[in-house]
Design a protein around this motif. Structure first.
Motif, PDB file in Angstrom:
ATOM      1  N   LYS A   1       0.833  -1.216   0.000  1.00 23.39           N
ATOM      2  CA  LYS A   1       0.000   0.000   0.000  1.00 23.39           C
ATOM      3  C   LYS A   1       0.861   1.257   0.000  1.00 23.39           C
ATOM      4  CE  LYS A   1      -4.186  -1.916   2.128  1.00 23.39           C
ATOM      5  NZ  LYS A   1      -5.002  -1.705   0.922  1.00 23.39           N
ATOM      6  N   ASP A   2       1.970   1.217   0.742  1.00 23.37           N
ATOM      7  CA  ASP A   2       2.883   2.362   0.767  1.00 23.37           C
ATOM      8  C   ASP A   2       3.435   2.634  -0.636  1.00 23.37           C
ATOM      9  OD1 ASP A   2       2.511   2.700   3.458  1.00 23.37           O
ATOM     10  OD2 ASP A   2       4.398   1.745   4.056  1.00 23.37           O
ATOM     11  N   TRP A   3       3.819   1.584  -1.330  1.00 23.94           N
ATOM     12  CA  TRP A   3       4.349   1.762  -2.690  1.00 23.94           C
ATOM     13  C   TRP A   3       3.283   2.318  -3.633  1.00 23.94           C
ATOM     14  CZ3 TRP A   3       7.114  -3.607  -2.457  1.00 23.94           C
ATOM     15  CH2 TRP A   3       8.383  -3.440  -1.869  1.00 23.94           C
ATOM     16  N   GLU A   4       2.066   1.868  -3.457  1.00 24.37           N
ATOM     17  CA  GLU A   4       0.978   2.405  -4.282  1.00 24.37           C
ATOM     18  C   GLU A   4       0.806   3.896  -4.033  1.00 24.37           C
ATOM     19  OE1 GLU A   4      -1.701  -1.693  -4.675  1.00 24.37           O
ATOM     20  OE2 GLU A   4      -2.222  -0.172  -3.177  1.00 24.37           O
ATOM     21  N   GLU A   5       0.881   4.305  -2.770  1.00 20.16           N
ATOM     22  CA  GLU A   5       0.749   5.720  -2.432  1.00 20.16           C
ATOM     23  C   GLU A   5       1.912   6.547  -2.963  1.00 20.16           C
ATOM     24  OE1 GLU A   5       0.303   5.821   1.780  1.00 20.16           O
ATOM     25  OE2 GLU A   5      -1.706   4.896   1.755  1.00 20.16           O
ATOM     26  N   GLN A   6       3.091   5.909  -3.117  1.00 21.52           N
ATOM     27  CA  GLN A   6       4.271   6.599  -3.649  1.00 21.52           C
ATOM     28  C   GLN A   6       4.296   6.627  -5.178  1.00 21.52           C
ATOM     29  OE1 GLN A   6       7.575   4.512  -1.859  1.00 21.52           O
ATOM     30  NE2 GLN A   6       6.851   4.928   0.212  1.00 21.52           N
ATOM     31  N   GLY A   7       3.267   6.042  -5.831  1.00 17.26           N
ATOM     32  CA  GLY A   7       3.174   6.101  -7.282  1.00 17.26           C
ATOM     33  C   GLY A   7       3.683   4.868  -8.011  1.00 17.26           C
ATOM     34  N   TYR A   8       3.913   3.778  -7.279  1.00 15.25           N
ATOM     35  CA  TYR A   8       4.434   2.560  -7.893  1.00 15.25           C
ATOM     36  C   TYR A   8       3.351   1.499  -8.111  1.00 15.25           C
ATOM     37  CZ  TYR A   8       9.043   4.460  -6.714  1.00 15.25           C
ATOM     38  OH  TYR A   8      10.161   5.260  -6.610  1.00 15.25           O
ATOM     39  N   GLY A   9       2.112   1.854  -7.895  1.00 14.33           N
ATOM     40  CA  GLY A   9       1.037   0.876  -7.991  1.00 14.33           C
ATOM     41  C   GLY A   9       0.789   0.332  -9.379  1.00 14.33           C
ATOM     42  N   ASN A  10       1.250   1.064 -10.405  1.00 16.15           N
ATOM     43  CA  ASN A  10       1.006   0.610 -11.777  1.00 16.15           C
ATOM     44  C   ASN A  10       2.095  -0.346 -12.286  1.00 16.15           C
ATOM     45  OD1 ASN A  10       3.019   2.562 -11.875  1.00 16.15           O
ATOM     46  ND2 ASN A  10       2.417   3.309 -13.906  1.00 16.15           N
ATOM     47  N   LEU A  11       3.083  -0.653 -11.447  1.00 14.35           N
ATOM     48  CA  LEU A  11       4.157  -1.549 -11.881  1.00 14.35           C
ATOM     49  C   LEU A  11       3.668  -2.990 -11.942  1.00 14.35           C
ATOM     50  CD1 LEU A  11       7.302  -0.282  -9.905  1.00 14.35           C
ATOM     51  CD2 LEU A  11       6.516   0.367 -12.190  1.00 14.35           C
ATOM     52  N   PRO A  12       4.211  -3.784 -12.868  1.00 16.44           N
ATOM     53  CA  PRO A  12       3.918  -5.218 -12.859  1.00 16.44           C
ATOM     54  C   PRO A  12       4.643  -5.895 -11.705  1.00 16.44           C
ATOM     55  CG  PRO A  12       5.537  -4.712 -14.557  1.00 16.44           C
ATOM     56  CD  PRO A  12       5.096  -3.400 -13.976  1.00 16.44           C
ATOM     57  N   VAL A  13       4.236  -7.106 -11.387  1.00 11.68           N
ATOM     58  CA  VAL A  13       4.895  -7.850 -10.321  1.00 11.68           C
ATOM     59  C   VAL A  13       5.723  -8.978 -10.931  1.00 11.68           C
ATOM     60  CG1 VAL A  13       3.210  -7.278  -8.554  1.00 11.68           C
ATOM     61  CG2 VAL A  13       2.879  -9.326  -9.943  1.00 11.68           C
ATOM     62  N   CYS A  14       6.869  -9.213 -10.319  1.00 12.58           N
ATOM     63  CA  CYS A  14       7.814 -10.234 -10.780  1.00 12.58           C
ATOM     64  C   CYS A  14       7.894 -11.303  -9.697  1.00 12.58           C
ATOM     65  CB  CYS A  14       9.186  -9.600 -11.038  1.00 12.58           C
ATOM     66  SG  CYS A  14      10.438 -10.746 -11.636  1.00 12.58           S
ATOM     67  N   MET A  15       7.267 -12.433  -9.942  1.00 15.68           N
ATOM     68  CA  MET A  15       7.186 -13.486  -8.935  1.00 15.68           C
ATOM     69  C   MET A  15       8.495 -14.272  -8.876  1.00 15.68           C
ATOM     70  SD  MET A  15       4.068 -13.041  -7.833  1.00 15.68           S
ATOM     71  CE  MET A  15       3.411 -14.513  -7.069  1.00 15.68           C
ATOM     72  N   ALA A  16       9.031 -14.373  -7.673  1.00 15.16           N
ATOM     73  CA  ALA A  16      10.275 -15.123  -7.465  1.00 15.16           C
ATOM     74  C   ALA A  16       9.950 -16.390  -6.684  1.00 15.16           C
ATOM     75  CB  ALA A  16      11.288 -14.264  -6.700  1.00 15.16           C
ATOM     76  N   LYS A  17      10.044 -17.526  -7.371  1.00 20.31           N
ATOM     77  CA  LYS A  17       9.760 -18.803  -6.720  1.00 20.31           C
ATOM     78  C   LYS A  17      10.549 -19.906  -7.432  1.00 20.31           C
ATOM     79  CE  LYS A  17       5.833 -20.622  -9.324  1.00 20.31           C
ATOM     80  NZ  LYS A  17       6.526 -21.857  -9.710  1.00 20.31           N
ATOM     81  N   THR A  18      10.459 -21.123  -6.915  1.00 18.45           N
ATOM     82  CA  THR A  18      11.145 -22.234  -7.559  1.00 18.45           C
ATOM     83  C   THR A  18      10.642 -22.430  -8.982  1.00 18.45           C
ATOM     84  OG1 THR A  18      11.635 -24.609  -7.469  1.00 18.45           O
ATOM     85  CG2 THR A  18       9.497 -23.919  -6.619  1.00 18.45           C
ATOM     86  N   GLN A  19      11.561 -22.821  -9.857  1.00 19.30           N
ATOM     87  CA  GLN A  19      11.195 -23.077 -11.247  1.00 19.30           C
ATOM     88  C   GLN A  19      10.668 -24.495 -11.471  1.00 19.30           C
ATOM     89  OE1 GLN A  19      14.234 -22.612 -10.011  1.00 19.30           O
ATOM     90  NE2 GLN A  19      15.874 -23.550 -11.223  1.00 19.30           N
ATOM     91  N   TYR A  20      10.832 -25.360 -10.468  1.00 17.95           N
ATOM     92  CA  TYR A  20      10.576 -26.780 -10.685  1.00 17.95           C
ATOM     93  C   TYR A  20       9.125 -27.190 -10.487  1.00 17.95           C
ATOM     94  CZ  TYR A  20      15.655 -26.991 -10.528  1.00 17.95           C
ATOM     95  OH  TYR A  20      16.988 -26.779 -10.778  1.00 17.95           O
TER      96      TYR A  20
END
Length: 555
Positions: A471-490
């Motif tokens: 929510k803080d990032w959204e208020e700072q103007g970053y809410g329109n960014l895509p998300v990059c999921m970091a998880k196992t590839q397997y």
């Protein structure tokens, strides 16, 4: 013959001849030896009015120890398209030194579908990764220097966000204490190292469109926070200009060739877990101006690589892919069906059928992006006709054609059927690409959309601290960014041992990070390592120069 023996026996053409195939004048090639070159910034700028070619993505099922052959298929398809008379180029990532000397070893395709010079590409190549490491190290040095000389920006040294990087697997550097040794060396604090491919500078270089955009993005890197939690940017400590200078040549795409002397762009290499796992935007967009067909790949399986290619790279670069090849192997299907690696050589049609659930889920997911696809079965000599037919029948039931490809043994001619099918899909004009979620969707909803639509999780577990951060990032103007999921590839889950098409699981979000310069929010799910370690017996132990002056053990 082995991959390296095939590569060494290849007849390479001077890089100027490869440039000629794409209409690149020799004066716009910066040669590194006789078989590799960078393409000048001025020439790339001159292409802006040209029409784009067709963009083809090669992705795969979840990786298994049985092997899938995504890069081999990418290279083979590029050769196959040229073999049927199309003007095609390949775009892939550069290799990281760390894994090459660790467990993975080097590679740039395999068999008769490789990019050369293989040794150079897996070592120093044209120095791009060294430049990225240097630029990141300059920023780290200037950050600590800024704090030492009075800390004008009032950076809270407990909240320094920037870690250091090195292009080597070195677990000893994961967590360190720096600035020890007394007053002359600064203020002691905890820090750590990531591998260079996990650097935000790497992600930025691979998403920047030109040097001006690069400098803007570098300036947007958040290096730390003040006591009032306000961010301190790279430009606040005046590092962005010098970093751009260090990266000027690295921004220029690298041109090499396949074994069949067709053009290949090899540029950039962001971590496919922690970043978006695609080659550079500038290499892909340049290739699209020069070739009628561009074949590129995205790291790991389609749940990570393809999703990030579509939702981050294509969204940010305005790319519209025309077709997808989803790579699978009989061996991997059997392993997903419960067969041990040692038993993969024996025919087991039922195990192939059982393992196809993983393939089917990827097919269903890819259809959500509106891009037509074909399944490419990467052939192994142990595959039987009945096993191959099982996959073909399964895919037919999902309305997708599966084609057996033999590019590993036969080069471009071994994948001509897939090449012709790709041309049909591209020329058919049925692609209606759309990202999975809109820009203005709240960040938490974006995370939940990927977890439920792509991974098929029941729930996303996010604690209140992370929700507040989003929510803080959204208020700072970053809410329109895509998300990059970091998880196992397997696996579709966060448990790398859970193969197939799991159901009845949750996705826990451990932490979130902002890559403000690259332009995405990193969402860490499960245990993800940004600094790998070497195995008990690293590949480096067997790497040496032989009596003929050739490198042994790297492949």
């Amino acid at each position: 013959m082995s991959d390296i023996e095939i590569a060494r026996a290849a007849t390479k053409k001077p890089i100027q001849e490869i440039g000629d195939k794409l209409g690149i004048p020799s004066e716009h090639l910066l040669p590194f030896g006789h078989d590799k070159a960078k393409i000048s910034e001025d020439f790339i700028k001159s292409l802006s009015d040209r029409k784009d070619g067709k963009l083809v993505l090669v992705t795969a099922i979840n990786p298994t120890p049985a092997g899938e052959g995504k890069t081999t298929t990418t290279v083979g398809l590029g050769d196959g398209l040229n073999a049927i008379g199309k003007k095609a180029a390949v775009c892939i990532r550069e290799a990281s030194l760390g894994p090459n000397f660790g467990m993975k070893g080097g590679a740039a395709g395999g068999g008769y579908a490789q990019v050369v010079p293989m040794e150079d590409m897996n070592l120093h190549f044209t120095g791009d990764f060294h430049a990225i490491t240097s630029a990141h190290s300059l920023l780290a040095a200037m950050l600590d220097n800024h704090i030492y000389w009075g800390n004008e920006q009032q950076i809270d040294i407990r909240r320094v966000a920037l870690r250091r990087v090195i292009d080597m697997n070195d677990r000893a550097l994961r967590q360190i204490v720096c600035n020890l040794g007394g007053v002359a060396n600064g203020f002691p604090r905890e820090a750590g190292f990531d591998i260079t491919v996990a650097s935000e500078v790497m992600a930025i270089l691979c998403l920047a469109t030109d040097l001006k955009d690069l400098e803007q993005r570098l300036g947007d890197i958040i290096v730390g926070y003040r006591r009032d939690r306000s961010p301190v940017f790279c430009r606040d400590i005046k590092a962005d200009g010098a970093m751009t200078v260090l990266l000027q040549q690295a921004m220029q795409p690298n041109l090499v060739q396949t074994l069949e002397n067709n053009p290949a762009f090899v540029h950039g290499g962001p971590f496919a877990n922690i970043a978006h796992g695609c080659n550079s935007v500038i290499a892909t967009t340049t290739a699209l101006k020069l070739a009628d067909y561009v074949v590129t790949e995205a790291g790991f399986g389609a749940d990570l690589g393809a999703e990030k290619f579509f939702d981050i790279k294509c969204r940010k670069a305005g790319l519209k892919p025309d077709a997808v090849v989803l790579v699978a192997t009989i061996r991997a299907m059997k392993m997903n069906g419960g067969v041990a690696k040692a038993d993969l050589g024996a025919e087991n049609v039922q195990a192939v059928k059982d393992g196809c659930a993983n393939l089917g889920r990827h097919i269903e997911n890819l259809k959500k992006f509106g891009v037509p696809l074909v399944v490419g079965i990467n052939y192994f000599i142990t595959d039987t006709d009945a096993e191959v037919q099982a996959i073909k029948d399964y895919c037919e039931g999902l309305g997708v054609e599966a084609i057996l490809n033999k590019h590993w043994s036969d080069g471009g001619k071994g994948i001509e059927q897939t090449a012709r099918r790709i041309v049909e899909l591209c020329e058919g004009g049925t692609a209606d690409f759309k990202p999975l979620y809109p820009d203005d969707m709240p960040l938490l909803e974006k995370i939940e959309t990927i977890a439920k639509e792509i991974y098929r999780a029941d729930n996303v577990i996010v604690d209140n601290k992370i929700k507040t951060q989003l929510k803080d990032w959204e208020e700072q103007g970053y809410g329109n960014l895509p998300v990059c999921m970091a998880k196992t590839q397997y696996s579709f889950t966060t448990d790398g041992n859970w193969r197939g098409a799991p159901t009845g699981f949750d996705i826990p979000v451990r932490e979130v990070r902002i890559s403000a310069g690259a332009g995405f929010i990193v969402v860490v799910c499960g245990e993800i390592m940004t600094m790998p370690g070497l195995p008990k017996v690293p590949s480096a132990e067997n790497i040496r120069i032989n009596e003929a002056g050739q490198i042994d053990g790297l492949f």
